[in-house]
Design a protein around this motif. Structure first.
Motif, PDB file in Angstrom:
ATOM      1  N   ILE A 226      -7.603 -32.419   1.884  1.00  0.00           N
ATOM      2  CA  ILE A 226      -6.188 -32.788   2.047  1.00  0.00           C
ATOM      3  C   ILE A 226      -5.375 -31.572   2.474  1.00  0.00           C
ATOM      4  CG2 ILE A 226      -4.102 -33.559   0.834  1.00  0.00           C
ATOM      5  CD1 ILE A 226      -5.986 -35.839   1.273  1.00  0.00           C
ATOM      6  N   LEU A 227      -5.635 -30.420   1.844  1.00  0.00           N
ATOM      7  CA  LEU A 227      -4.896 -29.193   2.161  1.00  0.00           C
ATOM      8  C   LEU A 227      -5.122 -28.767   3.614  1.00  0.00           C
ATOM      9  CD1 LEU A 227      -3.239 -26.706   1.148  1.00  0.00           C
ATOM     10  CD2 LEU A 227      -5.431 -25.632   0.627  1.00  0.00           C
ATOM     11  N   CYS A 228      -6.384 -28.683   4.036  1.00  0.00           N
ATOM     12  CA  CYS A 228      -6.699 -28.224   5.400  1.00  0.00           C
ATOM     13  C   CYS A 228      -6.162 -29.189   6.445  1.00  0.00           C
ATOM     14  CB  CYS A 228      -8.209 -28.066   5.564  1.00  0.00           C
ATOM     15  SG  CYS A 228      -8.906 -26.702   4.619  1.00  0.00           S
ATOM     16  N   GLY A 229      -6.258 -30.498   6.168  1.00  0.00           N
ATOM     17  CA  GLY A 229      -5.763 -31.478   7.129  1.00  0.00           C
ATOM     18  C   GLY A 229      -4.249 -31.485   7.220  1.00  0.00           C
ATOM     19  N   PHE A 230      -3.586 -31.370   6.062  1.00  0.00           N
ATOM     20  CA  PHE A 230      -2.123 -31.444   6.043  1.00  0.00           C
ATOM     21  C   PHE A 230      -1.485 -30.241   6.725  1.00  0.00           C
ATOM     22  CE2 PHE A 230       2.064 -31.094   3.907  1.00  0.00           C
ATOM     23  CZ  PHE A 230       2.566 -32.323   4.269  1.00  0.00           C
ATOM     24  N   THR A 241      -5.060 -21.032   7.959  1.00  0.00           N
ATOM     25  CA  THR A 241      -4.559 -20.732   6.616  1.00  0.00           C
ATOM     26  C   THR A 241      -5.252 -21.594   5.574  1.00  0.00           C
ATOM     27  OG1 THR A 241      -2.395 -20.161   7.546  1.00  0.00           O
ATOM     28  CG2 THR A 241      -2.494 -20.613   5.180  1.00  0.00           C
ATOM     29  N   GLY A 242      -5.373 -22.908   5.853  1.00  0.00           N
ATOM     30  CA  GLY A 242      -6.036 -23.814   4.915  1.00  0.00           C
ATOM     31  C   GLY A 242      -7.478 -23.428   4.662  1.00  0.00           C
ATOM     32  N   THR A 243      -8.190 -23.081   5.727  1.00  0.00           N
ATOM     33  CA  THR A 243      -9.597 -22.681   5.582  1.00  0.00           C
ATOM     34  C   THR A 243      -9.716 -21.354   4.840  1.00  0.00           C
ATOM     35  OG1 THR A 243     -10.069 -23.801   7.673  1.00  0.00           O
ATOM     36  CG2 THR A 243     -11.738 -22.298   6.843  1.00  0.00           C
ATOM     37  N   ALA A 244      -8.817 -20.405   5.139  1.00  0.00           N
ATOM     38  CA  ALA A 244      -8.847 -19.106   4.452  1.00  0.00           C
ATOM     39  C   ALA A 244      -8.606 -19.285   2.948  1.00  0.00           C
ATOM     40  CB  ALA A 244      -7.793 -18.186   5.053  1.00  0.00           C
ATOM     41  N   LEU A 245      -7.654 -20.161   2.586  1.00  0.00           N
ATOM     42  CA  LEU A 245      -7.390 -20.431   1.164  1.00  0.00           C
ATOM     43  C   LEU A 245      -8.600 -21.081   0.502  1.00  0.00           C
ATOM     44  CD1 LEU A 245      -3.710 -21.759   1.313  1.00  0.00           C
ATOM     45  CD2 LEU A 245      -4.489 -19.632   0.256  1.00  0.00           C
TER      46      LEU A 245
END
Length: 361
Positions: A226-230, A241-245
């Protein structure tokens, strides 16, 4: 000074005046633009309800209710999954404490600053709780004010859309009113196309990220999907950024190299499918801005309005491209901003075949 030089200087002055106005008038313009873009998204739904004899005021209210329901559902979904991540907060705290201890020892060994002196420096630099509370309350008040303004603009722009359209047409010469009506129609369509297409693409990314993260055995795969897609609402920067997190949190939870490599591989596969299949199918050529001006739009958006500016940069640039494409003196700028389609390329033919197969024109 030649006439052409004077024209260029006038355009540059106008350009800087527009951006200065947007920067200093962000308190006024930002909620208005957000409300306007959301209103264009709900235009087809509102028109459909009015055609089925639903009163205009009720139709507009139902649009607002639908928007509020969608946002509430998304927040509830994220809150539900965030609670799973927060359950491991003790481990994250321990990792953070270990990291702070390592940094303190590094500073002591290399700069000869004792831990007591480091604490003293931090205490002097640390803002007081009163000032932090004032900042938090100020930020909360700004958010609530903007939320109320966006809601008001959303309602009134939907309700008075015909009135505003007639006003714009009255400002236009009679001979150019049909062209202006076409421009207004395409601007509304390009906003809808971008937002609907982006929503579909994010949903597909959620599915692909979840499948990939589950396959490699990542804990809380649904949350990270959900984070990476959003974060895809911010082109280029968001997905990285989502992938790094995801990699950072997985590493802090003791993830091995195979797991971290699997996250990177999943990201690469998803980005390949997104770039070569999802974006051409779902966003379409009208909202395709070439990478150079995508980056320029994102940078200018951040300089003008911060994070909301980054989110709004692409749809606003796409609208600007529509205007440029239909105004003779601005067509060169529309060409410059737009993506180049190579009709003879295999990728173009492949996408065209898929569009015909699924019925997209």
């Amino acid at each position: 000074m030649t006439t052409s030089s004077a024209t260029v200087i006038k355009k540059l002055i106008l350009f800087f005046l527009v951006f200065a106005g947007l920067y200093y008038g962000q308190v006024f313009f930002m909620p208005l633009v957000i409300g306007g873009i959301l209103a264009t998204l709900f235009l087809p739904y509102c028109n459909w309800m009015e055609k089925h004899k639903i009163p205009k005021g009720l139709a507009v209210f139902l649009c607002l209710f639908t928007l509020a329901l969608f946002i509430s559902g998304l927040i509830a979904l994220l809150s539900w999954k965030i609670s799973d991540v927060v359950n491991d907060i003790t481990l994250l705290k321990e990792k953070a404490i270990d990291t702070v201890d390592y940094i303190q020892k590094y500073i002591f060994n290399h700069f000869n600053i004792s831990i007591e002196e480091q604490y003293k420096i931090l205490k002097e630099e640390k803002p007081s709780y009163t000032s932090m509370m004032k900042m938090a309350l100020s930020s909360l008040a700004t958010i609530l004010t903007n939320l109320i303004l966006v809601t008001a603009y959303f309602l009134f722009l939907l309700y008075y859309r015909s009135h505003i359209k007639q006003f714009i047409l009255k400002l236009t010469a009679i001979s150019e009113q049909k062209a202006m009506e076409l421009i207004l129609h395409k601007i509304a369509n390009v906003s809808q196309q971008y937002l609907v297409g982006l929503s579909k693409m994010i949903a597909c990314l959620w599915i692909m990220y979840y499948a990939g993260f589950s396959f490699i055995g990542l804990e809380n795969a649904f949350f990270f999907a959900i984070l990476c897609g959003f974060l895809e609402i911010i082109p280029f920067v968001g997905n990285i950024t989502g992938t790094a997190l995801t990699i950072l949190i997985a590493a802090m939870h003791g993830g091995n190299l195979a797991l971290l490599g699997g996250i990177v591989l999943t990201y690469g596969i998803v980005q390949f499918i997104q770039g070569w299949l999802l974006e051409p199918l779902m966003l379409g050529p009208q909202v395709k801005i070439n990478p150079l001006f995508t980056v320029i739009a994102l940078v200018l958006g951040e300089l003008l309005w911060g994070i909301p500016g980054i989110i709004l940069a692409i749809p606003l640039t796409a609208m600007l491209k529509i205007i440029c494409d239909h105004v003779e003196s601005l067509k060169a700028y529309g060409f410059l901003i737009g993506e180049i389609e190579v009709k003879g390329s295999k990728n173009f033919s492949f996408i065209k075949k898929i569009k015909r197969f699924v019925g997209i024109h």
